[in-house]
Enzyme design. Sequence first.
Site, mmCIF file in Angstrom:
data_model
loop_
_atom_site.group_PDB
_atom_site.id
_atom_site.type_symbol
_atom_site.label_atom_id
_atom_site.label_comp_id
_atom_site.label_asym_id
_atom_site.label_seq_id
_atom_site.Cartn_x
_atom_site.Cartn_y
_atom_site.Cartn_z
ATOM 1 N N PRO A 192 32.846 25.109 24.050
ATOM 2 C CG PRO A 192 35.094 25.731 23.979
ATOM 3 C CD PRO A 192 33.772 26.191 24.457
ATOM 4 C CD GLU A 380 25.279 43.799 35.452
ATOM 5 O OE1 GLU A 380 26.361 43.262 35.693
ATOM 6 O OE2 GLU A 380 24.417 43.294 34.684
ATOM 7 C CG HIS A 458 32.126 39.730 33.593
ATOM 8 N ND1 HIS A 458 32.501 39.176 34.779
ATOM 9 C CD2 HIS A 458 33.268 40.148 32.991
ATOM 10 C CE1 HIS A 458 33.815 39.250 34.901
ATOM 11 N NE2 HIS A 458 34.311 39.845 33.834
ATOM 12 C CD GLU A 483 31.170 36.289 39.229
ATOM 13 O OE1 GLU A 483 31.303 37.511 39.202
ATOM 14 O OE2 GLU A 483 30.422 35.677 38.456
HETATM 15 C C1 NOJ Z 1 28.726 39.653 37.632
HETATM 16 C C2 NOJ Z 1 30.135 39.844 37.209
HETATM 17 O O1 NOJ Z 1 30.737 38.606 36.866
HETATM 18 C C3 NOJ Z 1 30.873 40.532 38.320
HETATM 19 O O2 NOJ Z 1 32.244 40.635 37.986
HETATM 20 C C4 NOJ Z 1 30.255 41.876 38.569
HETATM 21 O O3 NOJ Z 1 30.888 42.446 39.685
HETATM 22 C C5 NOJ Z 1 28.758 41.768 38.845
HETATM 23 N N1 NOJ Z 1 28.126 40.948 37.866
HETATM 24 C C6 NOJ Z 1 28.087 43.128 38.861
HETATM 25 O O4 NOJ Z 1 28.125 43.703 37.575
HETATM 26 CA CA CA Z 2 29.361 36.443 36.372
#
Ligand code: NOJ
Ligand code: CA
Length: 675
Positions: A192, A380, A458, A483
């Site tokens: 958006p 991940e 993510h 983060e």
């Molecule tokens: C980026 C993500 O936003 C975070 O939350 C995660 O800890 C790291 N990647 C590792 O996967």
């Molecule tokens: Ca991230």
Amino acid sequence: MIARLLTLTAALLSTSALAQTPAKVSSPDGRLTVIVETSGEGRPDYQVLRDGKPVIGQSRLGFLLTDATKLERYFTISDVQIRAADTTWEQPWGESRYVRDHHNEMRVRLTEGGELKRQLDVVFRVYNDAVGFRYEFPDQPQLRQVNISEELTEFNVAEPGTAWWIPAGEWNRYEYLYNKTPLAEVSQAHTPITVKTDSGLHIAFHEAALVDYSSMWLRRVEGRRLKAELSPGSGGPKVSRTAPFNTPWRTIQIAADAPALYQSSNVILNLNEPNKLGDVSWFKPHKYVGVWWGMHLDTESWGSGPKHGATTANTKKYIDFAAKNGFRGVLVEGWNEGWDGDWYNNGAVFSFTKPYPDFDIEWLTNYARKKGVRLIGHHETSGHVANYESQLGAAFDLYQKLGIDAVKTGYVADAGGIKAPNADGTTRQEWHDGQFMSNHHLRVVTEAAKRHIAVNPHEPIKDTGLRRTYPNWVSREGARGMEYNAWGAPPNPPEHEAELVFTRMLSGPFDFTPGVLSLEGRGGLPLESTVAKQLANYVVLYSPIQMVADLPENYAKNMKPFQFIKDVPTDWAETKVLNGEIGDYVTIARKDRNSENWYLGAVSDEQARTLSASLSFLTPGKRYRAEIYRDGPDADWKTNGKSIVIEKKNVTSADTLTLNLAPGGGQAIRFVALR
Ligand code: NOJ
Ligand code: CA
């Protein structure tokens, strides 16, 4: 509770074989009107008026194709059908329990002249506070395989204004600070994107139901004319489909002020298909802790070795902490093989089934279950989707066997750096938000759903309301989260949350990971926030799963404010935005879905503010105990972010509260219904 039988009316209002030009339809309250016509050499366009004044001036419709003449001119309007609909549907979880879908629909059939006589339908739905439209490609021999090189859709904003936007097509996907510029200085933006016009109208552009198609970016062509720019494919067409098919809905939210703009985002859900998964009561909205913040502080590591975070002993500590405080989930990152070395660039070596030797996954899942807690899985991929897809079934089978019913996925890779599988075993580069990834995310979500697992990506594709259709797609990132406050680079500024509410949050839930009460990132880097604001974020930034992101030892030092995090729910019956200005401040009240209690969150930017909040949302005649967590009189994120006053007083719906917010501050209130 048994779902009430909900209202439903749908009526065909008019149909005409020999359509009039222009074709017109208005919102149920008559204030918004959409006009479609073909002008010049039969170029289709649309306009949107509010109270008779243009909001979106004449804007083109159409497509460029890679292997056929463009769909852009020599069209006539050959048929127009108008219908009305007024339905109310129930969400399994959400910001509100019931959603009303009240609109008038106009289907315009465009027929090309000349030899080809190709047909294209454009369907508009006009709500009191929004317009949605999509293209529908009918089944026709002269246009079966549709290879789109670009969409020609435009949004020609009639009035000058200010825009809040993040760049599209840049390396960091959606993780940018918001630009606030004159609309006429936007370059290429993600949606958006929100605009406040000089006369005060609030407009947001986005899309709904992004399925098997490429995401729409908006590129400013000239003046205030924004044009669709589809996220790239891996060479060749940006989208390839076989007719019949529909594009996603293009959405324009139009509201008098910022609170009404937030409430108008129901249009995104309304334009998605109903739930395809049936009973999803197996997904429980919840709060979760995680072996996570330590890695971002760099006191722990994802990879193996002396700093390894995902050890059996450390995870047990988090399970005990979650059980003691009533949090359902424990996320564990770095549990699986593949993190050693340069994991950002080594996505090919991740295993999604092999735990590191110091992580006893079976013992931990059993131990957690006995304590009423669930581990949350983590995948991940570092963007190596080919590697992930080759293990997808086995990865989810393992979680199902262990009773792990939620997984966070991750696609850490520069934009354009997704490695997608080719049939011959090689890989190719794709974008995080192109057609390939829109399909990939749905593959993950449907594989997970088969096993009753909820998904939270993510570095995701943006949210376009697909949680309605697939309610196990519960949250996602897709903006700058907590983060960044660990890393610096720079940390999120005080206005960030008040910007998010009226931009990113219009699209759906955000796994922001709130609640860092230590107010410290890596090496003591200060968060640009007070403690009271950390609490308010649980109400202000909606997600059905909310992280309790800080380290257990930091909560131990902040037990009094921590009580609010223990109390606040993550599933709501109703939501009301009491006040707000984009990027300045916002106050949101939400009613708990499982009790009579209400919660309020207010956040400010770098300014101290005094806001007034009428409690008229409370049930009249009932008394409530307001448990107030407010910035202390000397609070300021720069000098004294921890200064907080916690007090209780009884209130009713007749009361109005004065909320004093510090610079970078906030306020959180729990209203407990008294008998
Ligand atoms: C980026 C993500 O936003 C975070 O939350 C995660 O800890 C790291 N990647 C590792 O996967
Ligand atoms: Ca991230």
